[in-house]
Design an enzyme around this catalytic site. Sequence first.
Site, mmCIF file in Angstrom:
data_model
loop_
_atom_site.group_PDB
_atom_site.id
_atom_site.type_symbol
_atom_site.label_atom_id
_atom_site.label_comp_id
_atom_site.label_asym_id
_atom_site.label_seq_id
_atom_site.Cartn_x
_atom_site.Cartn_y
_atom_site.Cartn_z
ATOM 1 N N GLU A 161 10.753 -4.809 4.403
ATOM 2 C CA GLU A 161 10.723 -6.020 3.814
ATOM 3 C C GLU A 161 10.604 -6.080 2.149
ATOM 4 O O GLU A 161 11.180 -6.897 1.418
ATOM 5 C CB GLU A 161 10.021 -6.877 4.417
ATOM 6 C CG GLU A 161 10.270 -7.236 5.943
ATOM 7 C CD GLU A 161 9.601 -6.120 6.761
ATOM 8 O OE1 GLU A 161 9.345 -4.953 6.339
ATOM 9 O OE2 GLU A 161 9.399 -6.239 8.236
ATOM 10 N N LYS A 204 9.978 -0.455 13.849
ATOM 11 C CA LYS A 204 10.583 -0.052 12.693
ATOM 12 C C LYS A 204 11.638 0.945 12.410
ATOM 13 O O LYS A 204 12.534 1.019 11.909
ATOM 14 C CB LYS A 204 9.408 0.546 11.503
ATOM 15 C CG LYS A 204 8.405 -0.723 11.105
ATOM 16 C CD LYS A 204 7.497 -0.049 10.111
ATOM 17 C CE LYS A 204 6.137 -0.723 10.044
ATOM 18 N NZ LYS A 204 5.066 -0.305 9.224
ATOM 19 N N GLU A 258 -3.738 -6.927 15.162
ATOM 20 C CA GLU A 258 -3.525 -5.600 14.547
ATOM 21 C C GLU A 258 -4.473 -4.508 14.876
ATOM 22 O O GLU A 258 -4.501 -3.352 14.832
ATOM 23 C CB GLU A 258 -2.676 -5.478 13.355
ATOM 24 C CG GLU A 258 -2.117 -4.596 13.144
ATOM 25 C CD GLU A 258 -1.352 -4.484 11.640
ATOM 26 O OE1 GLU A 258 -1.777 -4.526 10.484
ATOM 27 O OE2 GLU A 258 -0.093 -4.762 11.529
ATOM 28 N N LYS A 302 0.827 -1.147 -0.020
ATOM 29 C CA LYS A 302 0.245 -0.092 0.158
ATOM 30 C C LYS A 302 0.861 1.327 0.023
ATOM 31 O O LYS A 302 0.659 2.157 -0.924
ATOM 32 C CB LYS A 302 -0.904 0.067 1.235
ATOM 33 C CG LYS A 302 -1.885 1.048 1.240
ATOM 34 C CD LYS A 302 -2.796 0.887 2.475
ATOM 35 C CE LYS A 302 -3.448 2.230 2.877
ATOM 36 N NZ LYS A 302 -4.519 1.934 3.952
ATOM 37 N N GLY A 346 -4.601 -2.136 4.958
ATOM 38 C CA GLY A 346 -3.863 -3.441 4.604
ATOM 39 C C GLY A 346 -4.519 -4.657 5.297
ATOM 40 O O GLY A 346 -4.646 -5.516 4.212
ATOM 41 N N ARG A 347 -4.961 -4.881 6.317
ATOM 42 C CA ARG A 347 -5.431 -6.100 6.651
ATOM 43 C C ARG A 347 -7.004 -6.387 6.210
ATOM 44 O O ARG A 347 -7.320 -7.688 6.724
ATOM 45 C CB ARG A 347 -5.294 -6.372 8.248
ATOM 46 C CG ARG A 347 -5.831 -5.150 9.036
ATOM 47 C CD ARG A 347 -5.442 -5.235 10.450
ATOM 48 N NE ARG A 347 -6.160 -3.941 11.101
ATOM 49 C CZ ARG A 347 -5.329 -2.840 11.304
ATOM 50 N NH1 ARG A 347 -4.271 -2.779 10.544
ATOM 51 N NH2 ARG A 347 -5.810 -2.029 12.114
ATOM 52 N N HIS A 397 -2.859 -33.187 18.158
ATOM 53 C CA HIS A 397 -1.749 -34.036 18.496
ATOM 54 C C HIS A 397 -0.620 -33.269 18.884
ATOM 55 O O HIS A 397 0.552 -33.455 18.939
ATOM 56 C CB HIS A 397 -1.355 -34.930 17.362
ATOM 57 C CG HIS A 397 -2.426 -35.812 16.840
ATOM 58 N ND1 HIS A 397 -2.671 -36.925 17.461
ATOM 59 C CD2 HIS A 397 -3.226 -35.611 15.850
ATOM 60 C CE1 HIS A 397 -3.759 -37.428 16.883
ATOM 61 N NE2 HIS A 397 -4.114 -36.709 15.873
HETATM 62 O O1 F6P Z 1 3.723 -2.831 9.862
HETATM 63 C C1 F6P Z 1 2.452 -3.141 9.700
HETATM 64 C C2 F6P Z 1 1.674 -3.050 8.420
HETATM 65 O O2 F6P Z 1 1.644 -1.448 8.252
HETATM 66 C C3 F6P Z 1 0.558 -3.527 8.029
HETATM 67 O O3 F6P Z 1 -0.544 -2.676 8.554
HETATM 68 C C4 F6P Z 1 0.364 -3.690 6.714
HETATM 69 O O4 F6P Z 1 -0.664 -4.653 6.306
HETATM 70 C C5 F6P Z 1 1.794 -4.137 6.340
HETATM 71 O O5 F6P Z 1 2.557 -3.193 7.237
HETATM 72 C C6 F6P Z 1 2.332 -3.876 5.012
HETATM 73 O O6 F6P Z 1 2.298 -2.597 4.545
HETATM 74 P P1 F6P Z 1 2.110 -2.157 3.056
HETATM 75 O O7 F6P Z 1 1.238 -2.880 2.310
HETATM 76 O O8 F6P Z 1 2.147 -0.558 3.171
HETATM 77 O O9 F6P Z 1 3.620 -2.786 2.467
#
Ligand code: F6P
Length: 473
Positions: free
Chosen positions: A194, A462, A328, A188, A242-243, A359
Amino acid sequence: MNTTSPVQCKAWGQLAVHAESWRSVHLRELFANDVARSIQLVAEAPGLRYDYSRQRLGAITLHLLSRLAEERGLAEWREALLQGREVNHTEKRAAWHTALRSPDASAEVRATLGRMKSLASRLRTQKTFKRVVNLGTGGSDLGPRLVADALGDGQLDVRFAANVDPRDLERALEGAEPASTLFIVASKTFTTQETMANAEAAKRWLGQRDTRPHFVAVTANTALAKSFGADEILPMWDWVGGRFSVWSAVGFAAMCAIGPEAFQDLLDGARDIDEHFAQAPLDKNVPALMALIGVWNTNFLGAATHAVLPYSNALRLLPAYLQQLEMESNGKRVDREDRTVDYATAPVLWGAEGTVSQHSFHQLLHQGTQTVPCDFIDVSSNEVLSANARAQADALAFGTQAPGLPAYRQYPGNRPSSVLFFDDLTPRNLGRLIALYEHKVFTQGVVWNINSFDQWGVELGKELAKKILKGDR
Ligand code: F6P
């Protein structure tokens, strides 16, 4: 709209007093004294049945929980959510994921869905790309990964890399050739460490060729995606969290894996639940009941965790998906008036697929010192799985009364659970299942007077990681 503390609600106080009378009541007695319980404490929504008869509650509890929802102004808040009003006040935006699956979706939503469908159809039929790798994390990974894992038809090889650990991308690329690999960079913000690290690593892996045709970007930050270089940029919008974004272009990897028609069914299933959530009276409203029963277990019976146990290998990633959705969203300690709360909010959510989980950790569920309310998800198309789900729910509820056996052979029972029944795991039913939990989360946020749509708690870590990497700490 009501932003007072829930503790000040009359029904909250009544529930606290009422909870005292439940301390010594066993589910065994409840079923013995009321043969209709397993028929009455069931609610239906399109395509599913919610059996909450094994919860430690009765008619008065349900009445008081409904009163609590009314006092909290659930109907008004729900209207605000569904109308796309600014329910996320700390980020000054709507949380309008329901608009992505609405029959009245806006022109831009319909146009984006149309582009996704034609692009996914081309990819699935032309086979220019043999491997599709989604680079994203959190909400830009867990939703499409869940859907692809549950319903992927094998027509395209779709993989996922989310971790900044290079091993994740290496694994996703095992056996792939640069010439026939397409990357979806789903972010987003287009700034997530990452995802950006993985996108740059993917560029390097592609080598000297023109890399633009190998990238599709999904983002609300078109400027950054353009400068990264991608032939296709699919938009999402700041009013999609995002979620809650699997319904948007973030779901593109899922659409590649399951096909455009199945993806449309997924959207239609979610819309079924939006309509049910908007219209069903509280005592028959499945997501609202799930939420209120969760509040009862957490705030009045003292449960600290909640387990989700899908009896379906296809749903093995559901607990991971729901961890982000629930924790979250509602893992908050400050209310909508910026006051520190003095009541519990989201319990720790955990779980795994049954029967595998039996199990592993079910020992604790049956005989541990903590009570863990469980959601069993029974996809009834497999009778062995169904029988096991039912057996576990009954064992938790009723335990054993076997005089003469040592204590270590006894099962105390009285451990609450609910069962969600689906006839089959179709795309439409998966859409329904995910949307149920979305509205559950929203309803609990309303009761707890918290903003379910921000996630400021993830920022400090972060920033510190950046400083540590720069040598500033
Ligand atoms: O760090 C948490 C977060 O902001 C989540 O809320 C989100 O889903 C994820 O990182 C990824 O964010 P983006 O889609 O901006 O890479």
